[in-house]
Write a protein that holds these residues in place. Structure first.
Motif, mmCIF file in Angstrom:
data_model
loop_
_atom_site.group_PDB
_atom_site.id
_atom_site.type_symbol
_atom_site.label_atom_id
_atom_site.label_comp_id
_atom_site.label_asym_id
_atom_site.label_seq_id
_atom_site.Cartn_x
_atom_site.Cartn_y
_atom_site.Cartn_z
ATOM 1 N N ARG B 185 0.803 -1.207 0.000
ATOM 2 C CA ARG B 185 0.000 0.000 0.000
ATOM 3 C C ARG B 185 0.838 1.260 0.000
ATOM 4 O O ARG B 185 0.558 2.221 -0.701
ATOM 5 C CB ARG B 185 -0.872 0.065 1.253
ATOM 6 C CG ARG B 185 -2.130 -0.693 1.082
ATOM 7 C CD ARG B 185 -2.885 -0.750 2.369
ATOM 8 N NE ARG B 185 -4.011 -1.599 2.128
ATOM 9 C CZ ARG B 185 -5.167 -1.162 1.642
ATOM 10 N NH1 ARG B 185 -5.361 0.110 1.412
ATOM 11 N NH2 ARG B 185 -6.140 -1.998 1.391
ATOM 12 N N PHE C 172 -11.338 -6.254 7.268
ATOM 13 C CA PHE C 172 -11.344 -7.476 6.457
ATOM 14 C C PHE C 172 -12.203 -7.307 5.212
ATOM 15 O O PHE C 172 -11.767 -7.588 4.095
ATOM 16 C CB PHE C 172 -11.872 -8.624 7.315
ATOM 17 C CG PHE C 172 -11.891 -9.971 6.634
ATOM 18 C CD1 PHE C 172 -10.799 -10.812 6.730
ATOM 19 C CD2 PHE C 172 -13.002 -10.397 5.935
ATOM 20 C CE1 PHE C 172 -10.813 -12.061 6.119
ATOM 21 C CE2 PHE C 172 -13.025 -11.642 5.319
ATOM 22 C CZ PHE C 172 -11.927 -12.474 5.409
ATOM 23 N N PHE C 173 -13.417 -6.823 5.382
ATOM 24 C CA PHE C 173 -14.340 -6.761 4.244
ATOM 25 C C PHE C 173 -14.075 -5.569 3.323
ATOM 26 O O PHE C 173 -14.335 -5.641 2.128
ATOM 27 C CB PHE C 173 -15.801 -6.779 4.725
ATOM 28 C CG PHE C 173 -16.304 -8.147 5.079
ATOM 29 C CD1 PHE C 173 -16.747 -9.005 4.082
ATOM 30 C CD2 PHE C 173 -16.278 -8.613 6.375
ATOM 31 C CE1 PHE C 173 -17.193 -10.287 4.382
ATOM 32 C CE2 PHE C 173 -16.711 -9.894 6.694
ATOM 33 C CZ PHE C 173 -17.169 -10.732 5.692
ATOM 34 N N THR C 174 -13.591 -4.467 3.870
ATOM 35 C CA THR C 174 -13.249 -3.351 2.997
ATOM 36 C C THR C 174 -11.955 -3.633 2.238
ATOM 37 O O THR C 174 -11.698 -3.024 1.208
ATOM 38 C CB THR C 174 -13.033 -2.034 3.780
ATOM 39 O OG1 THR C 174 -12.071 -2.282 4.812
ATOM 40 C CG2 THR C 174 -14.332 -1.538 4.391
ATOM 41 N N GLY C 175 -11.147 -4.532 2.780
ATOM 42 C CA GLY C 175 -9.841 -4.757 2.175
ATOM 43 C C GLY C 175 -8.807 -3.716 2.619
ATOM 44 O O GLY C 175 -7.717 -3.662 2.065
ATOM 45 N N VAL C 176 -9.148 -2.905 3.602
ATOM 46 C CA VAL C 176 -8.180 -1.935 4.146
ATOM 47 C C VAL C 176 -7.357 -2.676 5.197
ATOM 48 O O VAL C 176 -7.601 -2.564 6.400
ATOM 49 C CB VAL C 176 -8.901 -0.717 4.751
ATOM 50 C CG1 VAL C 176 -7.887 0.266 5.337
ATOM 51 C CG2 VAL C 176 -9.728 -0.017 3.678
ATOM 52 N N THR C 177 -6.394 -3.439 4.700
ATOM 53 C CA THR C 177 -5.724 -4.369 5.600
ATOM 54 C C THR C 177 -4.946 -3.677 6.707
ATOM 55 O O THR C 177 -4.664 -4.282 7.724
ATOM 56 C CB THR C 177 -4.748 -5.269 4.820
ATOM 57 O OG1 THR C 177 -3.930 -4.420 4.019
ATOM 58 C CG2 THR C 177 -5.494 -6.218 3.918
ATOM 59 N N ASN D 9 -10.412 -1.166 -3.873
ATOM 60 C CA ASN D 9 -9.973 -2.134 -2.864
ATOM 61 C C ASN D 9 -10.775 -3.414 -2.966
ATOM 62 O O ASN D 9 -12.003 -3.368 -2.990
ATOM 63 C CB ASN D 9 -10.261 -1.563 -1.470
ATOM 64 C CG ASN D 9 -9.028 -1.030 -0.836
ATOM 65 O OD1 ASN D 9 -8.378 -0.204 -1.456
ATOM 66 N ND2 ASN D 9 -8.686 -1.514 0.345
ATOM 67 N N ASP D 10 -10.082 -4.509 -2.991
ATOM 68 C CA ASP D 10 -10.801 -5.775 -3.021
ATOM 69 C C ASP D 10 -10.264 -6.640 -1.892
ATOM 70 O O ASP D 10 -9.057 -6.826 -1.786
ATOM 71 C CB ASP D 10 -10.572 -6.455 -4.379
ATOM 72 C CG ASP D 10 -11.275 -7.785 -4.463
ATOM 73 O OD1 ASP D 10 -12.514 -7.809 -4.360
ATOM 74 O OD2 ASP D 10 -10.595 -8.820 -4.606
ATOM 75 N N PRO D 11 -11.148 -7.170 -1.036
ATOM 76 C CA PRO D 11 -10.643 -7.956 0.092
ATOM 77 C C PRO D 11 -9.902 -9.220 -0.353
ATOM 78 O O PRO D 11 -9.054 -9.711 0.377
ATOM 79 C CB PRO D 11 -11.897 -8.313 0.891
ATOM 80 C CG PRO D 11 -13.065 -7.941 0.063
ATOM 81 C CD PRO D 11 -12.604 -6.984 -0.993
#
Lengths: 408, 408, 408, 408
Positions: B185, C172-177, D9-11
């Motif tokens: 990122r 997790f679901f947004t993919g904003v790790t 963004n993709d999880p």
């Protein structure tokens, strides 16, 4: 008062609890600490640079999985006493303690007459003395002499925690993510029927996947041709070392290694006291000492492993014919000016094989209501003849330029 | 014709492509292969058993990240020629090639006058000769003598690919998942402004998170008290080895190690030829040889590291007073019947410190439209005085029973 | 006999056990099943397409984390009876049951006088009647009226299981790790001191990381400007619906929605019976019905949300001055031929704010031996003034072409 | 000037780039935005609560994988022009745009004569008009009318990017981690031979694993008995709705749904204009409206789905005999006082089947040097007869108390 638990970080499972008491003490023991210096996968790191994990980690991971399995089995109404639980954990913790340098790679080379399982048992018996019989039950479970057979099956069987850990751990460290086994899922579906470990019906797909993943790990990692060529090379090198040492032509300066190069006796205490001092470091140091050896075999083979200048390997489903092998050896002798004896360290052949699931071995039983079926019968996908088929492959190794030339 | 790329599996990133040509050749070189035998994190594995990854893996990972960064920066319209790209990859691939056994742990101990960066440069220059000047540009970038400064910043700077890899890799292998840095990122948000590497505005939170994760890794891993005590111990042991060796009281049987214990000259070629032969295996083998030494310092310290029987460490924000330290040393002398000189190997003190982000150092610039702000100014969360604050802690190490006794 | 546990698959944690009995029954209840139809993050999926997870999943996840926390706290020697454990699980399972369509987005819009916490309580009391008082203890814990205060803190507090789940799940679901919080690690370091939930000293870095991750999630997800503009738009749309409906200018055909558009009474049973029938589907269907409405406000705003044709938003640290806002509104009126009343649905402004950690709020206590310190004091990195600083930002929304024009 | 790319963004994969231009515009189009409101897995979330991902996400993911595949294939020396690459991406982006509410669940129910592939094509043609022929090439590739056949195979074939995405994505969101397919690995081993997509020899294990994982997903997710019972129930409910609506006994208030309940014409434009307005929200709202219907079929079935009060399902390898089915139906009629016509909505039977790999279908070719072998021949593990075996199972559904009673 609450016993204080030690927690260890594990990259695969997160946290691993170490129970206080005998288990904690065994882990602190120098015999066990030694496993930090034994690579789990021998020379596999020459192909998969991440495969640098140790036997220490694997032993801890197996103990972790067996703790979960014990909880699951207890939760399904089967009794496992605290004493049995501790003994089972000890047995799996120590099940590989008899592994020597580079694990399987040198197994039949350093102590040809003692496979690692027997050495593990010798270590356990030694520790049992030291700890005044506290490992008695663990040893009985390890030897499958305890009445609750399923405890032994957790340690050694088709679906034991040893395998579930090493397949998962090895795929994690090699980065071969497709070898990942859903250890946790399989464990949740374990059940005990008539004192045998079985898998509940809904677990059939996970077991199929486990068998496929295991197979993938075999061909992609454990029997990878470059891994194979490295490990055979290391064996050849040790053979040369022994040959020269016995003839008094090689100075080694390592009393423990020397003991095994020339072992006469069978005294267990003596074997253990020398064996526990041997690990990967002795072997690599030996190679480094001989990198500039006057003996061309020693220097070439040491260089090949240390600096990853590996020979070429050919793999075939058919055996190579003698003529081909002889002509290879002759070329090597001519080209590098070697004696016949020396040449055998540069050209050699052998076979590899894997049977994904042998029904000679124990079965993986799947539970359908009150009935049990072997996975090979229960699976629509994997049929019996396929699963028990033994695949054999043949290989020959030699210097790249000569092999390449031959192929044309 | 298409150049065939080699692909390597990496547990952290998946696949890493190795470009054909000079990069592939450098990786095959014995100087680089040696990095397989240097643990990235010294003795950290005594605390985090998974931390057994090598400098080899880190160098490959850094090269991988820099390839991505180059693609991103090109994609934003900045020119990086193929030649520059290759040189930058070479520079980061070799940036740590000068690391010695156990990386930082023994750095000032084996070659006190040459930090690893200088040794890396010596290796690069040596390789440049061997490859007929093909590393010229890489060296200029490494030394920050090339006009496109941002290429150097990718290798060495507050947000370089070296850090982005090691923080991520170290957290992966230690299992300290909270140290995980979103390297990918941050890289996607890199930008070049006036030949400087900056981060786009929306990346501010990722940079904050990076700073916090880095700090967490420092205190939880790099400066973990048990790691610290192990590494100080190893230094003490090497000091004793040198002391005895110079006095002729110790036989070592390792010409490369002996060269550095007693180095006279400054010939670069000579240094490199001995240094590249040194790695973790020489040190551990040395310890194993001295496990039963008659010298109580050598045998005790070797045992402490090999079998993980570590001294106790006390950490404090205040300096320990001299009186306390002297009384500790006296007790040790009495209890273990040691001379004053010997005692200093059993009781010792020092300080550790970490500054999370020093503005003496380069800055992390965040781009707001046409304006740049240092992250310490741009962040609502992390203010300047906090970020540049240097935290210093003091420690003293000694035998557990004596330290514990003192505390009461 | 063994109670048969149901197991549910969760993409975040793997398996979640559902205890048999009242908890299982509550999950099967239509009030709880409704949570499947409430998106956890409102319209966030317009920015992060993966953010389609439901309140149902979050409630289950929170219950899972609280089970682990209970085990950890018991393991440290604090008594939690089985009855208390069950009640605590029930309380967290139902803590958000009062959420309406699109969670927070429409909260103050559908039932302005009843925040979701109060509605949750109303549901619990209703269910308590239905289950003959079996939720009594859960309600006391929820209302913080039970003597063991720490049980309430597990549900609602600075480090409650609600937050630990939603931060982790949303990232997790947004993919904003980078928003990932090491929930499991923090839980392992929980401790109870004087009936208060605290974190053990070694957890300080994890808590710091938690605070930073939370902040990152706020600005990057919860307060993302496009999420903001969508949700404000939805509120505007509902306001228009109410305006027209009350004037009898809009047919809706949805008795439950109509009840709330025009609610007179305060009868709890009546409110619940209508409220539990409302979910995201009523709102989206309403929009679809009005996509071709003759009312330009309704049709435009419905189209904006359904087909993601969102207005432009400007964000600033300074307030926008009235002149600017008035001129915007005037332009919109002229350009689109709107009345002043209509124009307010196309141009509007407001403010957003987040305080990462308010010490007005409860504190996160870190345990140093027998002493407790607030994290804001204990942390070297995050100082007090920084943590409690409230950041306020201002926004204005309007049609893209007009806003863009204004900026120049 | 650099075209500015949008990033989403993709999880599952992290970041997905959206190319500027026509692809970006298509994604913004209301036809495509509608896919946000179509659940990828129908009612599967009733079993796996995490399975709430949309067709929108799957379409984006497939486009992402096809971009990687294009890079890999180009990297192996096969030409794919920029125009072809864009067209291929468009074709996969829109390949599922014709899916209706709840994807496959209601496919044959709402428009029995038009499978989703044909509807997708109708949408593409419509869009092609709107964008002045810019989708021409995409449509040819989609219809397999373009000379480079392998481009079509990337979209639709045994190893297409559609499957690689949905298997991975579905296992991710359901949490059935063992269904995880190493999409990236398989893609890296793609090759084109004689205009056909094949897999390089070393990919054989990954392909085997893919086949097993796919099978696991079928039986564990796609054909899970509770998923099955829910979806059959939904079909029954729609049948009842149509039955009553046609008889004028049901008010619906949804012009788009009504159009299809009673469709007369075949005008494509008309079909599309109504169809694109249909999604999951229309169906769930319909159920909510009928939860208290006087028609016992409608109210019961609506409640069964909304509140997860599902009938019991029996699965068997043998067909159920007629006698058994008739007796079930009779009991239901008696017990619930239903007419024979009504009873068929409460008791019904059918069959399910899956063939893991049909050689009627296209083959997965593995490349051995210059030779190609079908995976079924190449694999040691999966033999031909096993792979092409079609497994058929039979089911019957009915009220739990009646089914349970019958079993005894």
């Amino acid at each position: 008062m609450i016993k204080k638990q030690k927690i260890v970080n594990d990259p695969v499972y997160g946290f691993i609890n170490i129970p206080a008491g005998i288990i904690h003490e065994l882990i602190e023991h120098k015999y066990f600490q030694r496993l930090r210096r034994i690579n789990q996968l021998g020379l596999t790191y020459l192909v998969y640079p991440g495969a640098v994990h140790s036997r220490f980690q694997h032993a801890m991971g197996s103990m972790y999985l067996i703790s979960i399995a014990i909880d699951v089995i207890r939760g399904k109404g089967h009794e496992i006493t605290d004493e049995e639980a501790e003994a089972t954990k000890i047995a799996i913790l120590l099940h590989d303690i008899g592994h020597g340098p580079f694990s399987h790679a040198l197994e039949s080379c350093i102590i040809p007459d003692l496979p690692h399982e027997e050495l593990s048992l010798m270590f356990m018996e030694e520790l049992n003395q030291e700890y005044n019989g506290k490992l008695e039950l663990a040893i009985r479970i390890f030897k499958n002499e305890y009445r609750k057979k399923f405890l032994h099956q957790l340690i050694s069987g088709q679906l034991d925690m040893d395998r579930l850990d090493y397949l998962r751990r090895d795929s994690f460290f090699t980065g071969v993510t497709e070898g990942v086994v859903g250890s946790e899922r399989i464990i949740k579906m374990l059940q005990v029927v008539d004192d045998n470990l079985v898998v509940e019906a809904k677990g059939i797909y996970s077991v199929e996947k486990f068998l496929i993943a295991r197979r993938l790990m075999y061909w992609q990692v454990y029997l990878h041709k470059t891994v194979l060529v490295s490990e055979v090379l290391l064996v050849k090198l040790l053979e040369r070392v022994r040959e020269l040492y016995v003839l008094g032509k090689l100075v080694i300066n390592n009393p423990n290694l020397e003991y095994f190069l020339n072992r006469k006796g069978n005294d267990k205490k003596e074997i253990i006291e020398h064996f526990y001092m041997l690990d990967d470091f002795d072997i690599i140091s030996l190679l480094k000492q001989n990198l500039n050896s006057e003996d061309i075999v020693l220097s070439s083979l040491s260089n090949a492993i240390l600096n990853r200048k590996l020979p070429k390997i050919l793999i075939s489903r058919q055996q190579f014919d003698d003529e081909f092998l002889i002509s290879l050896k002759n070329e090597v002798m001519t080209k590098f000016n070697l004696s016949e004896n020396e040449a055998k360290y540069f050209v050699y052949n052998g076979e590899i094989s894997n049977n994904a699931y042998s029904n000679l071995d124990e079965r993986i039983n799947i539970q359908y209501g009150s009935e049990l079926k072997d996975v090979a019968d229960a699976s629509d996908m994997l049929n019996h003849s396929v699963l028990s088929k033994i695949v054999k492959k043949y290989y020959v190794c030699g210097p790249e330029e000569i092999i390449n030339n031959k192929k044309r």
